[in-house]
Design a protein around this motif. Structure first.
Motif, PDB file in Angstrom:
ATOM      1  N   HIS A   5       5.614  -6.905 -18.650  1.00 17.31           N
ATOM      2  CA  HIS A   5       5.331  -6.395 -17.300  1.00 17.31           C
ATOM      3  C   HIS A   5       4.376  -7.318 -16.542  1.00 17.31           C
ATOM      4  O   HIS A   5       4.489  -7.451 -15.319  1.00 17.31           O
ATOM      5  N   TRP A  12       7.462 -10.751  -9.186  1.00 15.01           N
ATOM      6  CA  TRP A  12       7.596  -9.915  -7.987  1.00 15.01           C
ATOM      7  C   TRP A  12       6.580 -10.308  -6.920  1.00 15.01           C
ATOM      8  O   TRP A  12       6.893 -10.252  -5.724  1.00 15.01           O
ATOM      9  N   TYR A  25      16.843  -8.056   3.653  1.00 16.97           N
ATOM     10  CA  TYR A  25      16.021  -6.852   3.847  1.00 16.97           C
ATOM     11  C   TYR A  25      15.875  -6.468   5.324  1.00 16.97           C
ATOM     12  O   TYR A  25      15.584  -5.319   5.620  1.00 16.97           O
ATOM     13  N   GLN A  57       8.829   2.469  -7.934  1.00 19.07           N
ATOM     14  CA  GLN A  57       9.257   1.079  -7.733  1.00 19.07           C
ATOM     15  C   GLN A  57       9.748   0.881  -6.285  1.00 19.07           C
ATOM     16  O   GLN A  57      10.876   0.490  -6.021  1.00 19.07           O
ATOM     17  N   HIS A  59       8.977  -1.226  -3.973  1.00 16.98           N
ATOM     18  CA  HIS A  59       8.990  -2.566  -3.391  1.00 16.98           C
ATOM     19  C   HIS A  59       8.098  -2.548  -2.132  1.00 16.98           C
ATOM     20  O   HIS A  59       7.029  -1.932  -2.176  1.00 16.98           O
ATOM     21  N   ASP A  78       4.302   0.974  -6.760  1.00 21.48           N
ATOM     22  CA  ASP A  78       4.845  -0.309  -7.198  1.00 21.48           C
ATOM     23  C   ASP A  78       3.696  -1.105  -7.818  1.00 21.48           C
ATOM     24  O   ASP A  78       2.551  -0.985  -7.380  1.00 21.48           O
ATOM     25  N   PHE A  79       4.021  -1.921  -8.837  1.00 20.23           N
ATOM     26  CA  PHE A  79       2.928  -2.653  -9.499  1.00 20.23           C
ATOM     27  C   PHE A  79       2.609  -3.995  -8.846  1.00 20.23           C
ATOM     28  O   PHE A  79       1.670  -4.677  -9.252  1.00 20.23           O
ATOM     29  N   ASP A 106       1.614   0.468 -12.331  1.00 17.02           N
ATOM     30  CA  ASP A 106       2.789   0.334 -13.194  1.00 17.02           C
ATOM     31  C   ASP A 106       3.394   1.722 -13.397  1.00 17.02           C
ATOM     32  O   ASP A 106       2.694   2.655 -13.800  1.00 17.02           O
ATOM     33  N   VAL A 107       4.695   1.873 -13.128  1.00 16.38           N
ATOM     34  CA  VAL A 107       5.313   3.208 -13.217  1.00 16.38           C
ATOM     35  C   VAL A 107       5.379   3.735 -14.652  1.00 16.38           C
ATOM     36  O   VAL A 107       5.633   4.917 -14.853  1.00 16.38           O
ATOM     37  N   SER A 124      15.659   3.832  -6.953  1.00 16.53           N
ATOM     38  CA  SER A 124      17.005   3.276  -6.749  1.00 16.53           C
ATOM     39  C   SER A 124      17.026   1.755  -6.776  1.00 16.53           C
ATOM     40  O   SER A 124      16.071   1.094  -6.388  1.00 16.53           O
ATOM     41  N   PHE A 125      18.139   1.236  -7.246  1.00 21.85           N
ATOM     42  CA  PHE A 125      18.571  -0.159  -7.106  1.00 21.85           C
ATOM     43  C   PHE A 125      17.579  -1.219  -7.616  1.00 21.85           C
ATOM     44  O   PHE A 125      16.722  -1.701  -6.880  1.00 21.85           O
ATOM     45  N   GLY A 126      17.777  -1.597  -8.877  1.00 19.20           N
ATOM     46  CA  GLY A 126      16.977  -2.687  -9.443  1.00 19.20           C
ATOM     47  C   GLY A 126      15.674  -2.172 -10.014  1.00 19.20           C
ATOM     48  O   GLY A 126      14.609  -2.721  -9.729  1.00 19.20           O
ATOM     49  N   LEU A 131      11.798  -2.500 -16.956  1.00 20.28           N
ATOM     50  CA  LEU A 131      10.833  -1.703 -17.729  1.00 20.28           C
ATOM     51  C   LEU A 131      11.029  -1.856 -19.231  1.00 20.28           C
ATOM     52  O   LEU A 131      12.158  -1.798 -19.728  1.00 20.28           O
TER      53      LEU A 131
HETATM   54  C1  LIG Z   1      14.529  -4.357  -6.606  1.00 22.26           C
HETATM   55  S1  LIG Z   1      13.031  -3.560  -6.228  1.00 22.26           S
HETATM   56  C2  LIG Z   1      13.570  -1.897  -6.191  1.00 22.26           C
HETATM   57  C3  LIG Z   1      13.301  -1.246  -4.868  1.00 22.26           C
HETATM   58  C4  LIG Z   1      14.377  -1.207  -3.832  1.00 22.26           C
HETATM   59  N1  LIG Z   1      15.662  -0.914  -4.360  1.00 22.26           N
HETATM   60  C5  LIG Z   1      14.401  -2.420  -2.975  1.00 22.26           C
HETATM   61  O1  LIG Z   1      15.285  -3.273  -3.159  1.00 22.26           O
HETATM   62  O2  LIG Z   1      13.568  -2.527  -2.085  1.00 22.26           O
HETATM   63  C6  LIG Z   1      12.153  -3.511  -7.785  1.00 22.26           C
HETATM   64  C7  LIG Z   1      10.674  -3.193  -7.619  1.00 22.26           C
HETATM   65  O3  LIG Z   1      10.192  -2.754  -8.897  1.00 22.26           O
HETATM   66  C8  LIG Z   1       8.854  -3.163  -9.007  1.00 22.26           C
HETATM   67  N2  LIG Z   1       8.486  -3.072 -10.434  1.00 22.26           N
HETATM   68  C9  LIG Z   1       9.040  -3.750 -11.476  1.00 22.26           C
HETATM   69  N3  LIG Z   1       8.465  -3.339 -12.628  1.00 22.26           N
HETATM   70  C10 LIG Z   1       7.564  -2.372 -12.308  1.00 22.26           C
HETATM   71  C11 LIG Z   1       6.667  -1.573 -13.039  1.00 22.26           C
HETATM   72  N4  LIG Z   1       6.579  -1.680 -14.373  1.00 22.26           N
HETATM   73  N5  LIG Z   1       5.888  -0.680 -12.383  1.00 22.26           N
HETATM   74  C12 LIG Z   1       5.951  -0.579 -11.024  1.00 22.26           C
HETATM   75  N6  LIG Z   1       6.776  -1.320 -10.265  1.00 22.26           N
HETATM   76  C13 LIG Z   1       7.582  -2.212 -10.896  1.00 22.26           C
HETATM   77  C14 LIG Z   1       8.814  -4.549  -8.408  1.00 22.26           C
HETATM   78  O4  LIG Z   1       7.521  -4.940  -8.021  1.00 22.26           O
HETATM   79  C15 LIG Z   1       9.785  -4.362  -7.223  1.00 22.26           C
HETATM   80  O5  LIG Z   1       9.063  -4.087  -6.057  1.00 22.26           O
END
Ligand SMILES: C[S@@+](CC[C@H](N)C(=O)[O-])C[C@H]1O[C@@H](n2cnc3c(N)ncnc32)[C@H](O)[C@@H]1O
Length: 268
Positions: A5, A12, A25, A57, A59, A78-79, A106-107, A124-126, A131
């Motif tokens: 992470h 990120w 975006y 998460q 973003h 979001d982290f 961190d979620v 949602s999405f990605g 994790l």
């Molecule tokens: C693809 S984006 C998902 C949000 C949305 N679908 C978008 O595209 O705006 C993934 C997000 O997950 C966050 N992320 C990844 N691992 C994480 C964690 N362990 N805890 C919190 N956030 C996390 C990243 O910082 C990123 O902002």
């Protein structure tokens, strides 16, 4: 060995400013009033007016703020410090600071957010691909969901995650089942939102089969409902996909159907 992470956080933090400037975006469109949520998640979650919604998460917050525009009181988590700083700034510019707040955490570790008891938890999405523990992720959902609340998930279907995203012949490239060792993505990849940008950081990701996603939530006492599989995606995940008038990306008409998206709910 460095935590996966921590490695991903650097990744990120590097790509977020690229994303805020990207056509993908379309921040200007959002500021002009575009709602970034798709028909699937809007219909599945339903009316959010007056509800407390937790977005995991988030973003840099455009989906969180889109829920706020629909009347929800939203907390995004979001982290990435870059994501949270940009989300807060965008909320100011969009005039939404009173109905949305952003938490840098961190979620899988955040604990109770903003007093817990959320009517809706959304992701949602990605998301879970980043994790290293779905048990800890499900723990966060359980700690924050109101007794009559609903968790809603929409993301790439675990089956589609098997295939090499760079080719259209559906060559199997990744494990379906979870592996303890993370997938290693070296520096030098192109960014998904701006292919002209070469990412200097490396990242780690994880395969999560359906049984692990549902199982993690069930082990916390939640019941999975409303499972839906979609033969189309929200972006061109493979080279042979084309955009239809509904805004979703489909495989060409003569191609066999594949489950591209997975959506479901979980409740107590
Ligand atoms: C693809 S984006 C998902 C949000 C949305 N679908 C978008 O595209 O705006 C993934 C997000 O997950 C966050 N992320 C990844 N691992 C994480 C964690 N362990 N805890 C919190 N956030 C996390 C990243 O910082 C990123 O902002």
């Amino acid at each position: 060995m460095e935590d996966a992470h921590e490695i991903n956080k650097r990744w990120w933090n590097e790509v977020t400013p690229v994303h805020t400037r990207s056509e993908f975006y379309d921040v200007e469109g959002f500021l002009g009033g575009r709602n970034t949520l798709g028909a699937i998640e809007r219909n599945a979650v339903g009316d959010v007016a007056g509800k407390r919604l937790l977005h995991l998460q988030c973003h840099f917050g455009m989906d969180s703020m889109s829920w706020a525009r629909l009347g929800a009181d939203v907390t995004g988590v979001d982290f990435s410090s870059e994501a949270i700083a940009n989300a807060k700034e965008l909320a100011e510019r969009a005039g939404l600071s009173d109905s949305v707040r952003f938490v840098e955490a961190d979620v899988t570790k955040v604990g109770v957010v903003n007093g817990g008891g959320h009517d809706v938890i959304f992701t949602s999405f990605g998301t879970i691909v980043w994790l290293d523990s779905l048990d800890n992720w499900a723990g966060t959902i359980a700690e924050n969901l109101a007794r009559n609340g609903v968790f809603y998930f929409l993301d790439s279907h675990p089956t589609i995650m098997l295939f090499d995203e760079e080719t259209s012949d559906f060559r199997i490239r990744y494990d379906y089942f979870h592996q303890e060792e993370a997938l290693f993505e070296p520096a030098g990849a192109s960014d998904y939102a701006d292919a002209t940008y070469t990412i200097q950081s490396e990242s780690r990701s994880f395969s999560w089969p359906t049984q692990d996603i549902f199982g993690a939530l069930e082990r916390k006492g939640l019941t999975v409902t409303d499972v839906r599989e979609y033969p189309f995606g929200a972006w061109p995940q493979f080279p042979d996909m084309e955009k239809h008038d509904d805004g979703y990306w489909y495989r060409t008409a003569d191609a066999k159907s594949l489950p591209i998206l997975l959506g479901f709910k979980a409740r107590w």
